[in-house]
Enzyme design. Structure first.
Site, PDB file in Angstrom:
ATOM      1  N   HIS A 125       9.320  -8.927  -5.626  1.00  0.00           N
ATOM      2  CA  HIS A 125       9.757  -7.805  -4.867  1.00  0.00           C
ATOM      3  C   HIS A 125      10.178  -8.101  -3.420  1.00  0.00           C
ATOM      4  O   HIS A 125       9.826  -8.909  -2.925  1.00  0.00           O
ATOM      5  CB  HIS A 125       8.506  -6.623  -4.700  1.00  0.00           C
ATOM      6  CG  HIS A 125       8.695  -5.475  -4.018  1.00  0.00           C
ATOM      7  ND1 HIS A 125       9.043  -5.022  -2.951  1.00  0.00           N
ATOM      8  CD2 HIS A 125       9.026  -4.353  -4.914  1.00  0.00           C
ATOM      9  CE1 HIS A 125       9.203  -3.898  -2.858  1.00  0.00           C
ATOM     10  NE2 HIS A 125       9.237  -3.212  -4.049  1.00  0.00           N
ATOM     11  N   ASP A 202       0.374 -11.012  -4.603  1.00  0.00           N
ATOM     12  CA  ASP A 202       0.942  -9.825  -4.502  1.00  0.00           C
ATOM     13  C   ASP A 202       0.443  -8.985  -5.759  1.00  0.00           C
ATOM     14  O   ASP A 202       1.030  -9.058  -7.029  1.00  0.00           O
ATOM     15  CB  ASP A 202       2.325  -9.664  -4.494  1.00  0.00           C
ATOM     16  CG  ASP A 202       2.885  -8.350  -4.483  1.00  0.00           C
ATOM     17  OD1 ASP A 202       2.072  -7.208  -4.694  1.00  0.00           O
ATOM     18  OD2 ASP A 202       4.216  -8.134  -4.597  1.00  0.00           O
ATOM     19  N   GLN A 205       0.928  -4.190  -8.538  1.00  0.00           N
ATOM     20  CA  GLN A 205       1.062  -3.597  -9.919  1.00  0.00           C
ATOM     21  C   GLN A 205       0.013  -3.836 -10.733  1.00  0.00           C
ATOM     22  O   GLN A 205      -0.268  -3.202 -11.878  1.00  0.00           O
ATOM     23  CB  GLN A 205       2.240  -4.144 -10.584  1.00  0.00           C
ATOM     24  CG  GLN A 205       3.849  -3.965  -9.942  1.00  0.00           C
ATOM     25  CD  GLN A 205       4.086  -2.267  -9.901  1.00  0.00           C
ATOM     26  OE1 GLN A 205       3.128  -1.535 -10.669  1.00  0.00           O
ATOM     27  NE2 GLN A 205       4.885  -1.932  -9.092  1.00  0.00           N
ATOM     28  N   LYS A 228      -0.815   3.074  -5.717  1.00  0.00           N
ATOM     29  CA  LYS A 228      -0.566   2.484  -7.046  1.00  0.00           C
ATOM     30  C   LYS A 228      -1.821   2.179  -7.751  1.00  0.00           C
ATOM     31  O   LYS A 228      -1.927   1.548  -8.867  1.00  0.00           O
ATOM     32  CB  LYS A 228       0.335   1.122  -7.060  1.00  0.00           C
ATOM     33  CG  LYS A 228       1.615   1.329  -6.403  1.00  0.00           C
ATOM     34  CD  LYS A 228       2.451   0.000  -6.641  1.00  0.00           C
ATOM     35  CE  LYS A 228       3.867  -0.201  -5.750  1.00  0.00           C
ATOM     36  NZ  LYS A 228       4.580   0.724  -5.725  1.00  0.00           N
ATOM     37  N   CYS A 366      13.961  -2.996  -5.707  1.00  0.00           N
ATOM     38  CA  CYS A 366      13.753  -3.822  -4.481  1.00  0.00           C
ATOM     39  C   CYS A 366      13.667  -5.518  -5.091  1.00  0.00           C
ATOM     40  O   CYS A 366      12.934  -6.300  -4.627  1.00  0.00           O
ATOM     41  CB  CYS A 366      12.412  -3.504  -4.034  1.00  0.00           C
ATOM     42  SG  CYS A 366      12.750  -1.915  -3.059  1.00  0.00           S
TER      43      CYS A 366
END
Lengths: 409, 141
Positions: A125, A202, A205, A228, A366
């Site tokens: 991202h 990261d 998600q 999220k 993104c």
């Protein structure tokens, strides 16, 4: 195929009742952008604003004490959720982007030396790419990228070809927000550990539903966003190993992050407060704590199995549509599916779906370099979560058929 | 499928997006203009050939949704062979019609091809698609 009590889950998300009441169709398949919010999260924030709204730390009256406790309790909930060794290893941020910027400035900018390298992947991202570009330009660091095959899988068998480069940090996404591919963190972290390379994950998600024990996995940093994870916007988490956070210089400075301040110099608070300058998003932190409590009530492995099955069903149905192409062929995939439909632009698809009450996302998500890898400018993306049903998927598929016949007529 | 959406994508938009006007990069041109929407990834390049104060020909290439492509295609047809000042007036008229809720421009004041975009006024999130190339040209010429 349904193992789990979806109606009971949907009842916990008031947005469904509102749409029913307004007689509006609502199929929410944009969970990779943000998840919906359950009642306990909304109520926890409402309770703070209604009943004990006050600033934290140093307040001596009862509601301030209560607010401080609720804020720090939320930190402990995050610590327990991710299996961190100490609560002070949890820094509240504004979100994933803010967490990465903090590590870029304070770790890469503060502790790395000119010529040191940072290893990324082409599927990151922009939030896990642009901050590294910026810090590299300012500190003469160098970026390097993991090879990725045509199907969008990282070629981790080629990691050893990178062994001779002065890589000091790997910053890698766990689940691609565009492709849904799940990266093999175990392999990446094990390789990094052998070479004393730090790893930032990261987990934007994956943090909600995928088990993530930071001590067991052994990453040095983990970043994610509350919104999220069924929590509010404006709050995120940076997990960092204690000894690293302690070595890193402050990022933003000002109130709350100091020990002693003189006219010409200051000393700084201990972690995590060193990295939490100014009044933090108190209500959002409390809301995130409530979201983690909510997640703890779920049998997450069971929900993952359900979502894997619903994703398989979605992919099978999508593949029945002539001219529809799913982006990437994952070795291991999550519940995010990107696709293109003939030459119908994803924004046109999304506009048509919106008219049917179906929410998806369209664009480059993104991840412009990833789109270039797949030689496209945009994709349509459906992303599933715990409240989605087979009926939701059927509505999507039927609408896609309609769109196709409209554009082909 | 509801009427609003059909109106938005009525024949003109589908037709113009499927066979856009002058959709190629010419061998020679005087001015290249980039129309770029970083939020959605749509990106066109417009190539102008000028003849004094007149726009002789315009071509374009690029990537975008049906609406942005059709709006660019129609723009080219509107401004070709026009004096620059006339083209600018037509552009500002159309932009005002799409963007300004209190516009004095009426649908019937517009060329037939432009009337097709009137439905975009009901889709605020798609107005940037309609205006992408128009704004870029307005700012660059």
């Amino acid at each position: 195929m349904i193992h789990t009590d979806i109606p009971a889950i949907r009842d916990q998300f008031p947005i469904f009742a509102w749409h029913r009441q307004e007689n509006l169709p609502f199929v929410y398949l944009d969970n990779a952008a943000t998840t919906l919010k359950p009642t306990p999260v909304i109520e926890a924030m409402h309770d703070y604003y209604s009943n004990y709204s006050s600033n934290i730390h140093r307040g001596l009256y009862p509601i301030a004490v209560r607010a401080s406790k609720a804020y720090e309790d939320a930190r402990v909930k995050v610590q327990q959720f991710f299996g961190a060794a100490h609560p002070e290893e949890i820094v509240f941020t504004q979100g994933t982007t803010a967490g990465i910027n903090l590590v870029a400035a304070a770790f890469a900018g503060g502790l790395l030396q000119p010529g040191d390298e940072i290893l990324l992947s082409p599927m990151e991202h922009h939030a896990n790419l642009v901050p590294w570009q910026q810090i590299s330009a300012h500190h003469n660091l160098r970026l390097r990228f993991l090879p990725m095959d045509a199907a969008g899988n990282l070629q981790l068998d080629q990691l050893d070809t990178l062994a001779d480069f002065p890589i000091k940090l790997i910053a890698i996404v766990h689940i691609s927000n565009t492709l849904g591919h799940i990266n093999d963190l175990e392999t990446i972290i094990a390789w990094a550990k052998q070479r004393n390379i730090r790893v930032l994950v990261d987990a934007a998600q994956s943090a909600a539903l995928y088990p993530m024990d930071v001590q067991q996995l052994g990453m040095d940093f983990l970043v994610c966003s509350g919104h999220k994870m069924y929590g509010p916007t404006g709050i995120g988490v940076l997990y960092g190993k204690k000894e690293l956070l302690e070595q890193m210089p402050p990022y933003q400075s000002g109130g709350d992050m100091i020990k002693k301040v003189g006219l010409y110099s200051s000393t700084f608070a201990d972690i995590p407060h060193k990295f939490e300058a100014g009044t933090p998003p108190i209500a959002a932190a409390i809301g995130l704590g409530a979201a983690l409590d909510f997640l703890q009530t779920l049998n997450r492995p069971q929900w993952l199995t359900h979502l894997d099955q619903l994703t398989d069903y979605t992919i099978r149905q999508l593949r029945e549509i002539p001219g529809l192409k799913i982006m990437g062929e994952a070795q291991k995939r999550s519940h995010i599916i990107s696709f293109t439909l003939q030459d119908i632009h994803p924004h046109d698809i999304a506009t048509f779906l919106a008219q049917e009450g179906i929410a998806i996302r369209a664009g480059h998500h993104c991840t412009q370099p990833l789109m270039q890898h797949f030689d496209t400018g945009a994709s349509a993306r459906a992303s599933l979560s715990i409240y989605n049903t087979q009926e939701d998927i059927d509505a999507l598929i039927q609408a896609l058929h309609h769109i196709q016949s409209f554009f082909n007529s | 499928m509801d009427d609003k959406i059909k109106a938005l994508y009525q024949k003109v938009i589908i037709r113009e997006s499927k066979s856009p006007y002058h959709y190629e990069k010419p061998d020679t041109f005087d001015l290249a203009i980039e129309a770029d929407n970083p939020v959605c990834g749509d990106r066109f390049e417009l190539f102008l050939s000028l003849d004094g104060k007149k726009i002789d020909a315009v071509h374009f290439t690029g990537y975008g949704c049906a609406i942005s492509k059709a709006a660019t295609s129609v723009l080219l047809q509107i401004i070709e062979q026009q004096e620059i000042a006339v083209a600018k007036t037509r552009i500002s008229h159309f932009l005002d019609f799409i963007q300004n809720p209190d516009t004095a421009v009426r649908v019937e004041d517009l060329d037939e091809n432009l009337q097709a975009f009137a439905a975009a006024r009901d889709f605020p999130e798609r107005q940037s698609c309609v205006t992408l190339s128009w704004k870029a040209l307005d700012q660059s010429v």
